[in-house]
Write a protein that holds these residues in place. Structure first.
Motif, PDB file in Angstrom:
ATOM      1  N   ARG A 241       1.606  -0.777  -0.033  1.00 42.10           N
ATOM      2  CA  ARG A 241       0.118  -0.288   0.257  1.00 42.10           C
ATOM      3  C   ARG A 241       1.089   1.688  -0.024  1.00 42.10           C
ATOM      4  O   ARG A 241       1.926   1.188   1.070  1.00 42.10           O
ATOM      5  N   HIS A 242       0.789   1.894  -1.555  1.00 40.03           N
ATOM      6  CA  HIS A 242       2.058   2.998  -1.398  1.00 40.03           C
ATOM      7  C   HIS A 242       1.207   3.946  -0.909  1.00 40.03           C
ATOM      8  O   HIS A 242      -0.332   4.093  -0.565  1.00 40.03           O
ATOM      9  N   HIS A 243       1.317   5.611  -0.806  1.00 41.29           N
ATOM     10  CA  HIS A 243       0.925   6.350   0.337  1.00 41.29           C
ATOM     11  C   HIS A 243       0.133   7.198  -1.733  1.00 41.29           C
ATOM     12  O   HIS A 243      -0.275   6.891  -2.944  1.00 41.29           O
ATOM     13  N   ILE A 244      -0.946   8.308  -1.410  1.00 43.32           N
ATOM     14  CA  ILE A 244      -2.058   8.416  -2.391  1.00 43.32           C
ATOM     15  C   ILE A 244      -1.292   9.314  -3.403  1.00 43.32           C
ATOM     16  O   ILE A 244       0.133   9.824  -3.051  1.00 43.32           O
ATOM     17  N   HIS A 245      -1.819   9.159  -4.282  1.00 39.35           N
ATOM     18  CA  HIS A 245      -0.907   9.671  -6.088  1.00 39.35           C
ATOM     19  C   HIS A 245      -1.449  11.298  -5.226  1.00 39.35           C
ATOM     20  O   HIS A 245      -1.962  11.840  -5.108  1.00 39.35           O
ATOM     21  N   GLU A 246      -0.103  12.091  -6.030  1.00 40.62           N
ATOM     22  CA  GLU A 246       0.491  13.506  -6.097  1.00 40.62           C
ATOM     23  C   GLU A 246      -0.690  14.055  -6.791  1.00 40.62           C
ATOM     24  O   GLU A 246      -1.496  14.616  -6.516  1.00 40.62           O
ATOM     25  N   SER A 247      -1.000  13.329  -7.899  1.00 42.26           N
ATOM     26  CA  SER A 247      -2.393  14.197  -8.943  1.00 42.26           C
ATOM     27  C   SER A 247      -3.740  14.209  -8.033  1.00 42.26           C
ATOM     28  O   SER A 247      -4.142  14.999  -8.378  1.00 42.26           O
ATOM     29  N   ALA A 248      -3.921  12.923  -7.441  1.00 41.59           N
ATOM     30  CA  ALA A 248      -5.636  13.149  -7.044  1.00 41.59           C
ATOM     31  C   ALA A 248      -5.222  14.241  -6.043  1.00 41.59           C
ATOM     32  O   ALA A 248      -6.346  15.297  -6.218  1.00 41.59           O
ATOM     33  N   LEU A 249      -4.036  15.216  -4.918  1.00 42.12           N
ATOM     34  CA  LEU A 249      -4.039  16.078  -3.839  1.00 42.12           C
ATOM     35  C   LEU A 249      -3.726  17.171  -5.105  1.00 42.12           C
ATOM     36  O   LEU A 249      -5.040  18.294  -4.672  1.00 42.12           O
ATOM     37  N   GLN A 250      -3.326  17.698  -6.093  1.00 42.64           N
ATOM     38  CA  GLN A 250      -3.223  18.281  -7.132  1.00 42.64           C
ATOM     39  C   GLN A 250      -5.080  18.889  -8.035  1.00 42.64           C
ATOM     40  O   GLN A 250      -5.086  19.760  -7.911  1.00 42.64           O
ATOM     41  N   ARG A 251      -5.408  17.832  -8.088  1.00 39.42           N
ATOM     42  CA  ARG A 251      -6.326  17.665  -8.613  1.00 39.42           C
ATOM     43  C   ARG A 251      -6.953  18.945  -7.609  1.00 39.42           C
ATOM     44  O   ARG A 251      -8.388  19.607  -8.414  1.00 39.42           O
ATOM     45  N   ALA A 252      -7.523  18.321  -6.648  1.00 36.32           N
ATOM     46  CA  ALA A 252      -8.462  18.491  -5.265  1.00 36.32           C
ATOM     47  C   ALA A 252      -8.299  19.636  -5.148  1.00 36.32           C
ATOM     48  O   ALA A 252      -8.890  21.147  -5.275  1.00 36.32           O
ATOM     49  N   VAL A 253      -6.723  20.356  -4.957  1.00 34.02           N
ATOM     50  CA  VAL A 253      -6.522  21.479  -4.660  1.00 34.02           C
ATOM     51  C   VAL A 253      -7.176  22.758  -5.991  1.00 34.02           C
ATOM     52  O   VAL A 253      -7.512  23.722  -5.367  1.00 34.02           O
ATOM     53  N   ARG A 254      -7.180  22.448  -7.141  1.00 39.88           N
ATOM     54  CA  ARG A 254      -7.085  22.789  -8.878  1.00 39.88           C
ATOM     55  C   ARG A 254      -8.700  23.353  -8.202  1.00 39.88           C
ATOM     56  O   ARG A 254      -9.154  24.556  -8.047  1.00 39.88           O
ATOM     57  N   ASP A 255      -9.506  22.092  -8.004  1.00 39.62           N
ATOM     58  CA  ASP A 255     -10.835  21.979  -7.948  1.00 39.62           C
ATOM     59  C   ASP A 255     -11.349  23.440  -6.848  1.00 39.62           C
ATOM     60  O   ASP A 255     -12.244  24.347  -6.901  1.00 39.62           O
ATOM     61  N   ALA A 256     -10.329  23.541  -6.230  1.00 47.13           N
ATOM     62  CA  ALA A 256     -11.094  23.901  -4.573  1.00 47.13           C
ATOM     63  C   ALA A 256     -10.672  25.952  -4.870  1.00 47.13           C
ATOM     64  O   ALA A 256     -11.927  26.755  -4.020  1.00 47.13           O
ATOM     65  N   VAL A 257      -9.538  26.257  -5.185  1.00 43.91           N
ATOM     66  CA  VAL A 257      -9.355  27.288  -5.793  1.00 43.91           C
ATOM     67  C   VAL A 257     -10.524  27.751  -7.030  1.00 43.91           C
ATOM     68  O   VAL A 257     -10.495  28.701  -6.905  1.00 43.91           O
TER      69      VAL A 257
END
Length: 321
Positions: A241-257
């Motif tokens: 079980r690796h860590h969350i992929h960074e693209s998931a957070l990047q996408r969430a922050v982009r949508d939040a902005v």
């Protein structure tokens, strides 16, 4: 019987792994070596040298208009290929058509804007964004946090193998103690389920897994932000079980902005810029901020004084006098 020689790119991959380069660097260097070979009609690098390297790098700068950092990355990859794998000196690399490197100030959110963006996030993504802003972490530093790196009693966290393979200690916001503890309870349950199903191992750096059997299953070494599903490690095929992929957070922050109404071109790294700027704005010493950010040179930290439009002298506009 003599063993057939492995393909060049496979040799390069093994050398990079033997030198403990990150998976990202490995993929990047392999990609540049592949592009270089294809650019020159699939000729072997041993039959080429400085002229071919210069032609490729100038092609990147002039025809593809890549950034200076991208061109430099390609140059480093090719120099590694020649000097470390082929054990050859490619020759004089003067005359590279350097890509223009624009001198831009970093985008910084106001305190109100940072809170507005974070408010549009929820769950684990909100906690991660709060760490980026509240602790000044880089994106991958946040992703790679292990449970043992959090010190709730001292309100601090340790960043392991940050940029330049350096460790550092930074603050852990007191307001995150409750949410993080609650989040870790869920992570612990997930880890216990993995163990019960015969899994539960996590990737360990260098040869730690071999030197200390069982450490990969230890709770303290688990990622603070584990992925939803287990996956196969490309470096050895083990299912972990690796860590969350960074693209998931990047996408969430982009949508939040976008949802917050903030018009600035903000990303995950903008939270780190905002962290540094707001600390300096509050009067903290530049050297302290440098240490928290993990900058090797204070000149890198000094850019945030320019963001504040104060410089080293704290100059005020005559209109405000």
């Amino acid at each position: 019987m003599e063993q057939p020689q492995k393909p060049l790119l496979e040799q390069l991959r093994e050398l990079l792994r033997g030198r403990h380069y990150s998976l990202r660097t490995e993929e990047s260097y392999l990609d540049w070596a592949r592009r270089y070979i294809i650019f020159h009609g699939k000729r072997h690098p041993r039959d080429m040298g400085a002229d071919e390297i210069l032609a490729f790098l100038n092609h990147l700068a002039v025809e593809l208009n890549v950034s200076a950092s991208t061109q430099n990355q390609a140059r480093c990859a090719l120099l590694f290929l020649y000097r470390e794998l082929l054990l050859a000196n490619p020759g004089d690399l003067k005359g590279i058509e350097a890509a223009r490197k624009p001198h831009r100030l970093p985008t910084v959110l106001t305190r109100a804007e940072a809170r507005a963006v974070i408010a549009e996030l929820s769950g684990v993504y909100q906690i991660m964004a709060q760490l980026l802003y509240g602790s000044g972490l880089r994106l991958m530093e946040c992703m790679r946090l292990r449970v043992k790196d959090l010190d709730f009693d001292q309100h601090q966290l340790t960043v392991r193998d940050g940029k330049g393979m350096h460790d550092r200690v930074t603050m852990l916001p007191g307001s995150l103690t409750g949410p993080l503890r609650e989040h870790l309870e869920g992570v612990r349950l997930l880890h216990r389920r993995d163990l019960a199903e015969g899994f539960g191992e996590v990737y360990l750096p260098f040869a730690l897994a071999r030197k200390s059997p069982g450490t990969a299953r230890a709770w303290g070494w688990q990622y603070v932000f584990p992925a939803e599903h287990r996956s196969e490690d490309p470096r050895g095929g083990a299912v972990r079980r690796h860590h969350i992929h960074e693209s998931a957070l990047q996408r969430a922050v982009r949508d939040a902005v976008r949802a917050s109404g903030v018009t600035k071109h903000a990303s995950c790294h903008t939270f780190r810029h905002s962290f540094a700027t707001h600390l300096i704005e509050s009067g903290y010493d530049i050297r302290t901020v440098q240490e928290l950010l993990g900058h090797a040179d204070v000149k890198t930290t000094m850019i945030y004084t320019h963001v504040l439009n104060r410089g080293g002298l704290g100059v005020r506009s005559p209109l405000d006098e």
